[in-house]
Every structure is written in C-alpha cells, then in structure tokens.
Design an enzyme around this catalytic site. Structure first.
Site, PDB file in Angstrom:
ATOM      1  N   SER A 152      42.452  40.844  38.487  1.00 30.14           N
ATOM      2  CA  SER A 152      41.004  40.569  38.427  1.00 30.14           C
ATOM      3  C   SER A 152      40.362  40.398  39.798  1.00 30.14           C
ATOM      4  O   SER A 152      39.142  40.383  39.905  1.00 30.14           O
ATOM      5  CB  SER A 152      40.708  39.367  37.530  1.00 30.14           C
ATOM      6  OG  SER A 152      40.923  38.151  38.195  1.00 30.14           O
ATOM      7  N   THR A 155      47.263  38.257  35.262  1.00 33.66           N
ATOM      8  CA  THR A 155      48.621  37.709  35.264  1.00 33.66           C
ATOM      9  C   THR A 155      49.160  37.602  33.843  1.00 33.66           C
ATOM     10  O   THR A 155      50.366  37.706  33.622  1.00 33.66           O
ATOM     11  CB  THR A 155      48.607  36.322  35.944  1.00 33.66           C
ATOM     12  OG1 THR A 155      48.272  36.533  37.313  1.00 33.66           O
ATOM     13  CG2 THR A 155      49.937  35.614  35.860  1.00 33.66           C
ATOM     14  N   THR A 194      42.929  35.253  36.092  1.00 33.57           N
ATOM     15  CA  THR A 194      42.265  33.966  36.314  1.00 33.57           C
ATOM     16  C   THR A 194      41.323  33.997  37.519  1.00 33.57           C
ATOM     17  O   THR A 194      40.384  33.201  37.585  1.00 33.57           O
ATOM     18  CB  THR A 194      43.306  32.845  36.560  1.00 33.57           C
ATOM     19  OG1 THR A 194      44.081  33.184  37.717  1.00 33.57           O
ATOM     20  CG2 THR A 194      44.205  32.638  35.365  1.00 33.57           C
ATOM     21  N   ASP A 195      41.593  34.891  38.500  1.00 29.07           N
ATOM     22  CA  ASP A 195      40.909  34.761  39.791  1.00 29.07           C
ATOM     23  C   ASP A 195      39.399  34.966  39.717  1.00 29.07           C
ATOM     24  O   ASP A 195      38.648  34.314  40.448  1.00 29.07           O
ATOM     25  CB  ASP A 195      41.533  35.724  40.817  1.00 29.07           C
ATOM     26  CG  ASP A 195      42.881  35.205  41.307  1.00 29.07           C
ATOM     27  OD1 ASP A 195      43.181  34.018  41.088  1.00 29.07           O
ATOM     28  OD2 ASP A 195      43.646  35.991  41.910  1.00 29.07           O
TER      29      ASP A 195
HETATM   30  C1  SIN Z   1      44.328  38.052  38.395  1.00 32.02           C
HETATM   31  O1  SIN Z   1      43.344  37.336  38.543  1.00 32.02           O
HETATM   32  O2  SIN Z   1      44.290  39.151  37.815  1.00 32.02           O
HETATM   33  C2  SIN Z   1      45.630  37.642  38.975  1.00 32.02           C
HETATM   34  C3  SIN Z   1      45.810  36.172  39.008  1.00 32.02           C
HETATM   35  C4  SIN Z   1      45.849  35.544  37.666  1.00 32.02           C
HETATM   36  O3  SIN Z   1      45.542  36.117  36.628  1.00 32.02           O
HETATM   37  O4  SIN Z   1      46.255  34.349  37.648  1.00 32.02           O
END
Ligand code: SIN
Length: 322
Positions: free
Chosen positions: A65, A16, A98-99
């Site tokens: 991710s 993100t 983040t995921d």
């Molecule tokens: C991801 O994990 O690539 C998408 C979600 C995020 O980064 O918050």
C-alpha cells in the site's frame, strides 16, 4: 431485497495481509501483496458463518500500500459504488496494506454512499507466512462487522477494534495492534464474532458524489503536497513547489497550527497566488483550533494526509488552473 440480507464481497488490494516471507519466523523481510484474496478467504474457517451467508472475492489490485495510487483508488471507488448499489450485497470488505489504510479509508468515506451498507477495511501487521499471522482473524472480524445488521460507514477493523475512517490512524510501525482512533476512541470491538459498539454506528457522512464523476473522467489528478513545519523551516520548498506548478499544499504545522515565520510568509504568498493551502497539526492527537484573523484555512480536524485527500477532491471539482 431488504438491506441486511445478501452477500459480502471482499475486494483484495494486497498488503501484508497477503504478504509472503521466505522464512516463517520473518515478520519484516517479506513481500506484500503475494497471496490472492480468494486464497486468503479459503484459509479462514468459519467465514460463511461470520458472513451470515454467501461471500465472494475479487482481486482489484495486488500491491504494497505504500505504492497505492489514483488508478487503484479510481477502480476501487468504481467497484464499491457498483456493489453498494446492488441489493444483493450486504456489505463490502477491502483487504489493504496498513501503511496507507487510513488514506484509502478517508478517500472511500469521502466519495461513497455507505449510509445503508458498510465498507470495512481489513489488514495485517504480519505476513500470511508468519508463525502467528494476524490477517485471518482481522479478516474474519471485518467480515463479521460487514455482515452485522445496521452496520454502515467506511470502517477499519484491526486487532479486534473497530475504527471510523475519520479517526483511524496507524500509530505503530511494528505492533500488531498498530492503529488508534486518537481522542475519539474506537467505534467498537469484535468479540468472538459479535460486534460491541462504544456508542453506535457512525452518523452517515455526506458523500461527495460529484467527486466520483470527476474521478471517472480524469487521468490527471491535482498535485497536492504535504509539508511540515520544523526548526529552521525557511519556506524555500514552498516557492519551489509553486514554481513547479503545485495545485495545493497541506502543512503539518506545529502545535495549534503554528508555523515558522518564513514558512508562514511563503505559504501566504502561495495562497495569494492561487495555490490552495490547508493547515493541519503534526501533533498525533487533537486538532487545530482556528482563531479570528488566521491567515490560512485549517484542515477542519483532519490529519495532514487526510486533509490532502479532501483538498484533492475539492480541486478535482474545480476547473483546472491554466
Ligand atoms: C502495506 O502497507 O502494504 C505493507 C505494510 C502492511 O500492510 O503492514
């Protein structure tokens, strides 16, 4: 050259933090992994000051991710190893979604020697096109941590808070401050570019350097699945996975490692047949406290997804079952 001088290298993998939405106000309807890591750095004022010198960017991947895979992990581990061995590199920053950040953090912590130079993961909960994106500050803070003399270990920096790879966990699907270190508490904070540690840098972990060799030489990683104990967990899924050739199973047990009796029996059968099993807890805090006579090995305090990574690395180092 002494450690503590040299450049910071930022490796981009997407997420993100590099996401774009069609409308600036849209914080959820966006596509992750659209903006290059070079462009992300160009948009941050004061970066060279935070880096205490030179800063360079390299794009390793450009993905959401949730789609992180072993091929990207192999590339990331390989490049981090090269950079950490380069006396001209002071620290490495990795931009990541983040995921699955906590999984990549634990994987890197398990295989890299970061006793003298850190690898710091940076991420964001809002896309780069948001009205108030959190990525630029998170990235600036991650660079400041990577450039801080004495920094070591694999760390994550989110919303001004520094977490270790062992403890970091995403605990909220929307909030900007989405990560927690649980019972351990944060390693520290970044305040106006300065690092304030709660206790000190983490003790250097013992990297499984053998794993790097195996990772470099395998395209067929072991298959380790995560299951959960829940009401009515009858264990049939375990029998099906064993029939399907699974190599390892991690169970997110209830409470202090408790399992429905049918699931427990199925996991014991699997274990006896040669499938490695680890018992973690599905509780977000705490760890399974093993008792004498436990039939199955526990996860040594790791969450289910991190226990899976440790088991994958254990299995990679062993000869494969026929
Ligand atoms: C991801 O994990 O690539 C998408 C979600 C995020 O980064 O918050």
């Amino acid at each position: 050259m002494q450690v503590g001088t040299g450049k910071i290298v930022v490796l981009g993998t997407g997420g993100t933090i590099a996401g774009k939405a069609a409308k600036a106000g849209d914080n959820i309807g966006y596509t992750a992994g659209q903006v290059s890591v070079g462009q992300l750095l160009e948009a941050i004022p004061g970066l060279a000051q935070a880096a205490r010198g030179r800063i360079e960017a390299e794009q390793i991947a450009q993905i959401d991710s949730k789609d992180m895979d072993f091929a990207v992990w192999r590339q990331l581990a390989h490049r981090c190893t090269q950079l950490l061995a380069d006396p001209d590199v002071r620290g490495v920053v990795v931009t990541h979604g983040t995921d699955t950040l906590e999984e990549t953090a634990w994987f890197l912590d398990s295989v890299l020697d970061t006793a003298e130079r850190p690898v710091v993961l940076a991420c964001a909960m809002r896309p780069a096109t948001a009205i108030a994106p959190d990525g630029p500050q998170n990235l600036l803070d991650a660079v400041a941590v990577a450039a801080t003399p004495g920094a070591r270990g694999v760390l994550a920096v989110v919303a001004g808070t520094i977490h270790t790879a062992r403890d970091v966990q995403k605990v909220h699907p929307y909030r900007v401050d989405a990560f927690s270190s649980g019972d351990a508490g944060p390693l520290g904070w970044v305040e106006e570019g300065a690092v304030r540690l709660a206790h000190g840098w983490p003790a250097p972990s013992v990297p499984r350097l053998d794993a790097l060799h195996h990772i470099a030489n395998t395209y067929l990683w072991p298959r380790v699945e995560v299951l959960m104990n829940h009401v009515g967990a009858d264990g049939r899924i375990v029998d099906l996975l064993v029939l399907d050739g699974v190599d390892g199973l991690v169970v997110a047990a209830t409470g202090n490692g408790t399992l429905h009796h049918a699931l427990a029996k199925a996991l014991e059968r699997a274990h006896e047949s040669g499938v490695e099993v680890r018992v973690a807890t599905r509780c977000p805090l705490g760890r399974v406290l093993p008792k004498p006579g436990d039939a199955l090995p526990h996860s040594e305090g790791l969450s289910p997804v991190k226990a899976r990574i440790s088991l994958l690395l254990d299995l990679l180092a062993r000869p494969r079952r026929p």
